[in-house]
Design an enzyme around this catalytic site. Structure first.
Site, short mmCIF file in Angstrom:
data_model
loop_
_atom_site.label_atom_id
_atom_site.label_comp_id
_atom_site.label_asym_id
_atom_site.label_seq_id
_atom_site.Cartn_x
_atom_site.Cartn_y
_atom_site.Cartn_z
N GLU A 402 0.48 -1.32 0.04
CA GLU A 402 -0.44 0.23 0.40
C GLU A 402 1.19 1.42 0.03
O GLU A 402 0.13 2.47 -0.69
CB GLU A 402 -1.30 0.44 0.83
CG GLU A 402 -2.05 1.31 1.51
CD GLU A 402 -3.21 1.28 0.27
OE1 GLU A 402 -3.00 0.64 -0.27
OE2 GLU A 402 -3.84 2.00 0.62
N THR A 535 -11.73 7.66 -13.61
CA THR A 535 -10.77 7.51 -12.35
C THR A 535 -11.51 5.77 -12.30
O THR A 535 -10.40 5.10 -10.81
CB THR A 535 -10.66 8.18 -11.47
OG1 THR A 535 -9.70 8.15 -10.31
CG2 THR A 535 -12.06 8.86 -10.21
#
Ligand SMILES: *[C@@H]1O[C@H](CO)[C@@H](O)[C@H](O)[C@H]1NC(C)=O
Ligand SMILES: *[C@@H]1O[C@H](CO)[C@@H](O)[C@H](O)[C@H]1NC(C)=O
Length: 544
Positions: A402, A535
């Site tokens: 992440e 997006t």
């Protein structure tokens, strides 16, 4: 002869320079500096066909499609009508107001993959079951617009392009009716002095709220939320003929796009902003979350509607990317890691940490730099994709974390000494790979394969497909569960037991699987010369 030829050449060069100079002026170059001109008809995609390249890998495309089919089948069996399946326990949860996020967000994926039965179920859900007048909890206009509204308008575009055959003659009208209902219920969000959107809306009260459901004059919004509706709203206005959507969206973004106050790095804005005044109330400058898609949409707005969006969006994008290259690019110091990453900046200090979410930027830079013929920017985009690939290749699971850190080679940055690896395993990883994970989870996110998609479609270089396949195999191996595919806790571990989070957000099927599939399918399917992806990976038809 030679003399003459070179005179002709000099005259030609002068004429070109004169022409470019005037074109730059007439497109209002202003603070842009030299070298920026909006082209008329640049081809974005690599000319696979002209080069006689058969760019379809049917076997790999089929393998991705199988994973989508399995995702869909298990969701339908165990979690139908809820936002998400919990892929370890086989339970379900609502995280997106209970409108069936997985069903609607993956409509464009099943359409593109030709999964007609799944698509028929989704269509029935949208038209006959979902009620956008009622919401479970506060509504987040950003997530709602990119996932739900984006999927609905994209579906209509896909229908009109013949990619889906309509399940009923009233298909177009029925989908648009729901899209309008949803957008109209989001309308009160724009009710601020600047037109900037509230971070939440209470549908019962039909009023904008802050994140906690309060209404006051100190509400703030991050850059991504402020502008990431323009592609969807512009398309909705185009499809319905009602200009209100485009007007509201343009106004809401305008105080950022045409920000007249001087900024230290042209194009890069401080975040967050007050929705009351539009002015910065924070000092963060980053291309990563939570500001990311503000920058992503600047170039995409221009590509979607070059005629109606004015050149200002493309110009701002170019400024921002040039500033990022100058101020935020960082080379890693380690010998084992010659890669480039993106810093962020806040309160006079740089941060040597980059997130998986930021990895969309390499692909976005290739898209804009190819279109604007900016070769130095283009190389910067390629380098950033390499860096994101390194974050995958470095981990034992072959999936990137992440977030991660590196030691910057640049010596002029503040602070003079960046924080290094802390724990034993971070130090070991740093020795071996030149980076260390600062958050070890993988949330089924798309951004890295998304950038491979742009890399492949724009350069035609085989390495992007190879990296995409390696990522696909690693992701399936680490995340597959009895009831689907799950977020993992720790990509630095290969053992699966105890490493799964029992969560699977809708972008797994909306984005990650779609980009992977499109990498191996015929590149004419959703060609970048004809489509712009929002997006959430919903393709919108360019209006050239
Ligand atoms: C929305 O407003 C109504 C009416 O004021 C209130 O009862 C409800 O709790 C609010 N919803 C949320 C999620 O805050
Ligand atoms: C447009 O913005 C106004 C506030 O300026 C708001 O009242 C209205 O509901 C919005 N409409 C839509 C469709 O977004």
């Amino acid at each position: 002869m030679l003399v003459r030829r070179s005179r002709v050449a000099v005259a030609f060069v002068l004429a070109c320079a004169f022409y470019l100079f005037h074109r730059a002026l007439s497109s209002g170059s202003g603070p842009m500096g030299s070298g920026f001109a909006i082209p008329r008809d640049t081809r974005i995609q690599y000319p696979f066909r002209e080069k006689g390249i058969n760019a379809r890998d049917a076997k790999k495309a089929e393998a991705v499609k199988e994973v989508m089919k399995r995702t869909w089948k298990l969701y339908k069996e165990k979690a139908w009508g809820f936002d998400e399946i919990k892929p370890v326990s086989g339970k379900y949860r609502n995280s997106r107001n209970g409108w069936g996020a997985t069903i609607i967000d993956s409509m464009t994926t099943t359409a593109i993959m030709g999964l007609t039965d799944a698509f028929a179920d989704q269509y029935d859900w949208v038209v006959n079951r979902v009620d956008f007048n009622k919401a479970e909890g506060l509504v987040d206009p950003f997530e709602t617009t990119i996932r739900y509204l984006g999927a609905l308008v994209s579906t209509v575009d896909l229908l009109e392009a013949g990619i889906i055959s309509p399940p009923s003659p009233s298909f177009r009208r029925n989908i648009l009716k729901q899209a309008k209902t949803l957008a109209d219920n989001l309308g009160p969000g724009f009710d601020t002095p600047t037109g900037m959107i509230w971070p939440r809306i209470n549908f019962t009260e039909a009023r904008g709220m802050d994140m906690y459901g309060r209404r006051h004059q100190h509400a703030i919004v991050h850059l991504a939320r402020a502008g990431s509706h323009w592609l969807e709203y512009s398309t909705l206005s185009h499809l319905t003929g009602d200009k209100t959507y485009l007007d509201n969206s343009t106004k809401a973004w305008d105080c950022l796009v045409s920000n007249k106050r001087g900024v230290p790095w042209p194009g890069i804005l401080e975040s967050p902003r007050s929705i009351w005044t539009g002015l910065p109330v924070g000092t963060t400058r980053t291309l990563g979350a939570p500001d990311d898609s503000h920058y992503e949409y600047l170039i995409k707005a221009h590509l979607l509607a070059p005629k109606s969006s004015t050149n200002n969006y493309a110009r701002r994008w170019y400024q921002a990317m040039t500033s990022a290259q100058k101020h935020l690019s960082s080379a890693a110091k380690s010998q084992t890691n010659p890669h480039t990453f993106l810093l962020s900046y806040s309160k006079d200090r740089y941060e040597n940490n980059m997130g998986h979410l930021t990895c969309f930027i390499g692909g976005n830079i290739l898209l804009g730099a190819k279109y604007l013929s900016q070769s130095s920017l283009f190389s910067f985009g390629e380098a950033l994709i390499e860096g994101c690939h390194h974050s995958y290749a470095s981990m034992p699971s072959k999936i990137g974390p992440e977030s991660w850190s590196w030691m910057p080679r640049e010596s002029h940055l503040r602070p003079p000494h960046f924080p290094g690896p802390v724990t034993l395993s971070q130090r070991e990883m740093y020795e071996k790979t030149g980076i260390w994970a600062t958050a070890t989870n993988y949330n089924l996110r798309p951004e890295v394969v998304e950038s491979y998609f742009y890399g492949w479609r724009i350069t035609g270089e085989e390495k992007y497909r190879r990296w995409a396949w390696e990522a696909f195999e690693a992701i399936v191996k680490a995340t597959e569960t009895e009831w689907g595919y799950s977020e993992v806790d720790d990509v630095t571990r290969v053992r699966k037991e105890g490493n799964l989070r029992d969560t699977s957000e809708s972008f797994w099927s909306a984005e990650t699987l779609k980009y992977l599939y499109l990498i191996f399918e015929d590149p004419e399917l959703c060609s970048l010369d004809e489509w712009v992806f929002n997006t959430e990976a919903h393709p919108l038809k360019r209006r050239l």
